[in-house]
Motif scaffolding. Structure first.
Motif, PDB file in Angstrom:
ATOM      1  N   ILE A 150       0.841  -1.201   0.000  1.00 42.53           N
ATOM      2  CA  ILE A 150       0.000   0.000   0.000  1.00 42.53           C
ATOM      3  C   ILE A 150       0.876   1.251   0.000  1.00 42.53           C
ATOM      4  CG2 ILE A 150      -1.649   1.334   1.382  1.00 42.53           C
ATOM      5  CD1 ILE A 150      -2.938  -1.269   2.239  1.00 42.53           C
ATOM      6  N   ARG A 154       0.834   4.182  -2.850  1.00 42.13           N
ATOM      7  CA  ARG A 154       0.567   5.582  -2.534  1.00 42.13           C
ATOM      8  C   ARG A 154       1.598   6.502  -3.174  1.00 42.13           C
ATOM      9  NH1 ARG A 154       1.200   5.378   2.459  1.00 42.13           N
ATOM     10  NH2 ARG A 154       3.314   6.215   2.344  1.00 42.13           N
ATOM     11  N   ILE A 162      -9.049   5.440  -1.125  1.00 43.63           N
ATOM     12  CA  ILE A 162      -9.058   4.051  -0.683  1.00 43.63           C
ATOM     13  C   ILE A 162     -10.364   3.825   0.074  1.00 43.63           C
ATOM     14  CG2 ILE A 162      -7.679   4.698   1.346  1.00 43.63           C
ATOM     15  CD1 ILE A 162      -6.564   1.838   1.300  1.00 43.63           C
ATOM     16  N   ILE A 264      -8.424   0.422  -3.867  1.00 39.92           N
ATOM     17  CA  ILE A 264      -7.553   1.571  -4.109  1.00 39.92           C
ATOM     18  C   ILE A 264      -7.687   2.003  -5.558  1.00 39.92           C
ATOM     19  CG2 ILE A 264      -5.168   2.393  -4.129  1.00 39.92           C
ATOM     20  CD1 ILE A 264      -4.554   0.441  -1.914  1.00 39.92           C
ATOM     21  N   PHE A 299      -6.245   9.336  -0.496  1.00 46.50           N
ATOM     22  CA  PHE A 299      -5.071   8.487  -0.675  1.00 46.50           C
ATOM     23  C   PHE A 299      -4.180   9.077  -1.755  1.00 46.50           C
ATOM     24  CE2 PHE A 299      -2.911   4.727  -2.465  1.00 46.50           C
ATOM     25  CZ  PHE A 299      -2.402   4.162  -1.305  1.00 46.50           C
TER      26      PHE A 299
END
Length: 452
Positions: A150, A154, A162, A264, A299
């Motif tokens: 993750i 990002r 997200i 995501i 995010f």
């Protein structure tokens, strides 16, 4: 560690061939799996893998069973050849997890060995076909790898979102029919399938046995075929039929940790769209989201713009304090190349968790310290003191290992605060400052700072 040793550690030496075949030829259907279960060598390997602290309703411990191991294994192997019929008798116990009591069912010794044998074989067969974005109950995956992935995503997403979802009562929602259909994707052995389902569901038609080593594996298999594949179909449908999806080059991914789903997207509103689309798809399987654990969060590395864009969306369950499986997605300021101050998100140690774990460790230390003589003022520390310090070090180290993906500066600050709290407590007991320093030194907190 070479591949041979790694595979043996993952699935046992008797299952390496199944793993290799499934990895090289994912479409392979396995036929004669039940036959190998009467192997005394394989059953002994499964016996050595059991948790020695667990005792079932028969009251037989690992030590008692080991005294006549060869005879007990031979009897079990013969029962397997004759067609093993599982007992429905289990020992039920309750344990508090995530703030609520959960009931675990512990089976007798023989069945726990068969649980281990089946789970190791199922893992060897199905793990190679699982999605790389499925992280639960798999060797080499887990929470740390998921958090790291993750974090990498990002850094590649400027301003996205997200969406988090949790399937309500996932274990209890899986039916025997669903599990059987998923097992038949790669297994055609009727006796093996029947024994697996009998052990995983006992005499129920719905709800996995919580406490069996088979249940996490079956939940992963069902999750792969009913959740992961459903999400892939939704994404494929959008790519082929949705003009906006193509023109804006939208990318959506679903990361799954058991029943926790994380959608995501590189666009602020598409993570939420995919979350809703999957919810409608899995309702036909009897799965539902937990509405209290469903939310959308900004995010990306341009977190300010992500927050601004999400604020314009007509979504009620938006959270600006991001967290993933207990890890906080914090924001910090940095100076850009043009001299302006900007915000960037990063994964850090949760503030609430920090205080909670610090209090737990300090309470643990106090409970042992209160048993020491109140006259302990000299330079020598009694053996019980060292025992308390060793246990304290072990607890602290375990907490740090769990949060190895956390921000290192926050971890060091946490340890400094913990050392100060322990020093204040020790001095409040009437001990000299030198004794308090020596206790902190023996507790290993300073060493743990460099270890972190």
């Amino acid at each position: 560690m070479n591949n041979k040793k790694l595979n043996q550690q993952k699935y046992g030496k008797h299952n390496r061939a199944f793993y290799k075949l499934s990895r090289r030829h994912p479409e392979t259907i396995f036929h004669n799996l039940y036959k190998g279960f009467d192997s005394t060598e394989y059953l002994i390997e499964c016996f050595e893998s059991l948790n020695p602290k667990v005792v079932g309703p028969d009251g037989i411990t690992i030590e008692i069973y080991r005294k006549d191991l060869d005879k007990n294994i031979s009897i079990l192997a013969q029962r397997v050849r004759d067609g093993y019929v599982p007992s429905t008798e289990t020992l039920k116990c309750q344990k508090e997890l995530k703030g609520k009591l959960q009931t675990f069912e512990i089976s007798p010794m023989n069945e726990r060995m068969l649980h281990m044998a089946i789970s190791m074989r199922l893992n060897a067969i199905f793990d190679p076909v699982f999605s790389p974005l499925s992280y639960a109950f798999r060797k080499g995956y887990g929470v740390h790898r998921m958090i790291a992935d993750i974090d990498k995503l990002r850094d590649r997403v400027p301003y996205g979102s997200i969406a988090k979802a949790d399937i309500h009562g996932y274990y209890s929602s899986i039916t025997r029919v669903q599990a059987e259909e998923c097992l038949r994707r790669k297994i055609s052995d009727e006796k093996f399938i029947k024994l697996t389902l009998d052990l995983a569901f006992l005499d129920r038609d719905k709800g996995l046995v919580c406490g069996s080593s088979i249940s996490p594996v079956i939940s992963n298999i069902v999750g792969h075929y009913l959740l992961d594949e459903a999400f892939e179909k939704i994404c494929l449908n959008y790519r082929e039929n949705c003009l906006e999806f193509k023109e804006r080059n939208i990318d959506c991914r679903m990361l799954r940790y058991a029943d926790d789903l994380f959608f995501i997207s590189n666009h602020p509103d598409w993570a939420w769209h995919m979350q809703v689309a999957l919810e409608l798809e899995i309702e036909k399987y009897g799965f539902q989201y937990n509405e209290f654990k469903t939310e959308v969060q900004p995010f990306g590395y341009k977190i300010e713009k992500a927050i601004t864009l999400i604020s314009y969306m007509e979504i009620t369950n938006v959270s600006y304090i991001s967290s993933i499986l207990g890890f906080s997605l914090g924001n910090y300021s940095y100076i850009d190349m043009d001299g302006s101050e900007k915000l960037k998100s990063h994964i850090c140690y949760p503030t609430k968790k920090q205080k909670e774990h610090g209090d737990q460790i300090l309470d643990f230390f106090k409970s042992g310290f209160d048993m020491l003589p109140s006259t302990l003022l000299g330079s020598k520390l009694v053996e019980s003191t060292y025992s308390v310090l060793r246990d304290t070090r072990r607890v602290i180290k375990r907490k740090i290992q769990y949060y190895t993906c956390s921000n290192i500066l926050v971890l060091e600050a946490f340890l400094r605060e913990l050392a100060k709290a322990i020093k204040d407590y020790v001095m409040s007991k009437g001990l000299r400052l030198e004794v308090a320093d020596r206790i902190i030194q023996n507790s290993g907190i300073q060493d743990l700072m460099s270890y972190a």
